[in-house]
Motif scaffolding. Structure first.
Motif, PDB file in Angstrom:
ATOM      1  N   SER A 155       0.850  -1.178   0.000  1.00  0.00           N
ATOM      2  CA  SER A 155       0.000   0.000   0.000  1.00  0.00           C
ATOM      3  C   SER A 155       0.898   1.244   0.000  1.00  0.00           C
ATOM      4  O   SER A 155       1.967   1.243   0.606  1.00  0.00           O
ATOM      5  N   ASN A 157       1.450   4.024   1.429  1.00  0.00           N
ATOM      6  CA  ASN A 157       1.488   4.900   2.601  1.00  0.00           C
ATOM      7  C   ASN A 157       2.848   4.742   3.262  1.00  0.00           C
ATOM      8  O   ASN A 157       3.552   3.764   3.005  1.00  0.00           O
ATOM      9  N   GLU A 192      -7.625  -3.371   2.083  1.00  0.00           N
ATOM     10  CA  GLU A 192      -6.696  -4.186   1.318  1.00  0.00           C
ATOM     11  C   GLU A 192      -7.239  -5.587   1.058  1.00  0.00           C
ATOM     12  O   GLU A 192      -8.206  -6.031   1.690  1.00  0.00           O
TER      13      GLU A 192
END
Ligand code: TXA
Ligand code: MG
Length: 348
Positions: A155, A157, A192
């Protein structure tokens, strides 16, 4: 754009390009092939992608996210035939793989299988297994096909922070650390993928996610899970042990709802994360006042709630709060993934 340095790497200029434009896809694919990082939308969350067979490019992903090297990445492919290139023959030929792929790919399901040497060790953090998924997003699929390489992507981030469901979330956390951000609008699923380990005839849920485990069980029979998914899965899925999804202010799940901790002290800025409209009303009657309010789904629809979860956490994060109180949801279907992410956000 000036960006903070990621572990000694010089900042790069981050360009945001429209994901629907074929010219943008071509530019992003060329960047990937040149070993650079490209953030792209999937149906779950935005990923921070690198060429999965280029170990140096993959190392940049860990640096940009400040992610520990023991936490392996998912390899994204565009075609089910690719499984046999990265997983050993015996696992790629497991009839459950064909069944799950036919039912749920492209989609929010990641399969963990024993790896072949084609996958660099840095991708799997030295594990003998590789996580594979075909994402259900036209921009992601176009990018993988144009790049003609599998894409390793966590992801997009910073490590431990809230996952991005919009291009601007990626820019806020990773500007200066990623060459291109393909903007594909908000992510449809919003949590997710579900991570499933298939080994020796066993099926183990490593992470609840956008595909309910009940749907997997309908397709292949019982899936082993743990009362506390963390306890069992941490050893098998290293990324599961760290605290995650943490907004800036401390978050507490209040159970039962409405319960203790909902009242704000004088001058205290408390944020409310309600599951539905009734939960909001109950909290406002029992406590408050709230400096910021987010409702995951007014009518309590789990699909809508999952899709709004990270967006709501990003907004609460930006609201300058002292603390956040969150309403629990029923723990079945997508509710399992929502509660998993809330518990991680609540962890100090
Ligand atoms: O929806 C998603 O899965 C998104 C999008 C971008 O595809 N990706 C994502 O990646 O959430 P990440 O890195 O944030 O989470 C991947 C999870 C981690 O918990 C990691 O430990 C686990 O998958 N994982 C990856 N490879 C594994 C392996 N070989 N064995 C066990 N767990 C693995
Ligand atoms: Mg992540």
């Amino acid at each position: 754009m000036a960006g903070q340095r990621g572990l000694g790497a010089p900042p790069v200029e981050t360009r945001v390009l429209p994901g629907t434009s074929p010219a943008s896809i071509a530019v992003a694919a060329a960047a990937l092939r040149a070993g650079e990082l490209v953030a792209f939308p999937t149906e779950t969350v935005y990923g921070l992608g690198a060429d999965a067979v280029d170990a140096r490019a993959v190392a940049r992903v860990f640096a940009a996210k400040e992610r520990p090297r023991f936490d392996p990445l998912i390899v994204h492919v565009a075609d089910v035939d690719e499984v046999a290139r990265y997983a050993i023959e015996e696992d790629a030929a497991d009839p459950r793989v064909a069944t799950l792929a036919a039912r749920f790919w492209p989609g929010p399901l990641t399969l963990v299988l024993r790896k072949r040497d084609t996958v660099p060790g840095i991708v799997t953090a030295g594990l003998p297994t590789v996580a594979l998924r075909i994402p259900a997003h036209p921009v992601a699929l176009a990018l993988i096909r144009a790049a003609e390489v599998p894409i390793a992507a966590p992801s997009a981030n910073r490590f431990g922070r809230v996952s991005p469901t919009r291009a601007e979330h990626v820019v806020r956390q990773l500007a200066g650390r990623v060459r291109i951000v393909l903007d594909g609008g908000p992510c449809r699923v919003g949590v997710e993928s579900t991570v499933l380990l298939l080994a020796d005839g066993d099926a183990v849920l490593l992470r609840p996610g956008g595909l309910p485990v009940e749907s997997i069980e309908e397709a292949i029979g019982p899936v082993r899970r743990h009362a506390n998914v963390d306890a069992g899965a941490a050893a098998l899925s290293p990324g599961r042990q760290a605290s995650h999804y943490a907004p800036g202010a401390p978050l507490a799940i209040v159970d039962p709802w409405p319960g203790l901790g909902l009242a704000a002290a004088a001058g205290e800025r408390v944020g409310l994360l309600a599951a539905d409209a009734a939960g909001r009303a109950a909290a406002e009657a029992a406590g408050g006042p709230f400096a910021a309010v987010e409702v995951l789904s007014a009518r309590g629809d789990p699909t809508e709630a999952a899709a709004s979860l990270f967006d709501a956490l990003h907004r609460l994060d930006a609201a300058g709060l002292d603390r956040i109180v969150a309403q629990p949801v029923a723990e079945d279907g997508l509710g399992r993934a929502i509660m998993d992410r809330l518990r991680r956000a609540a962890r100090p």
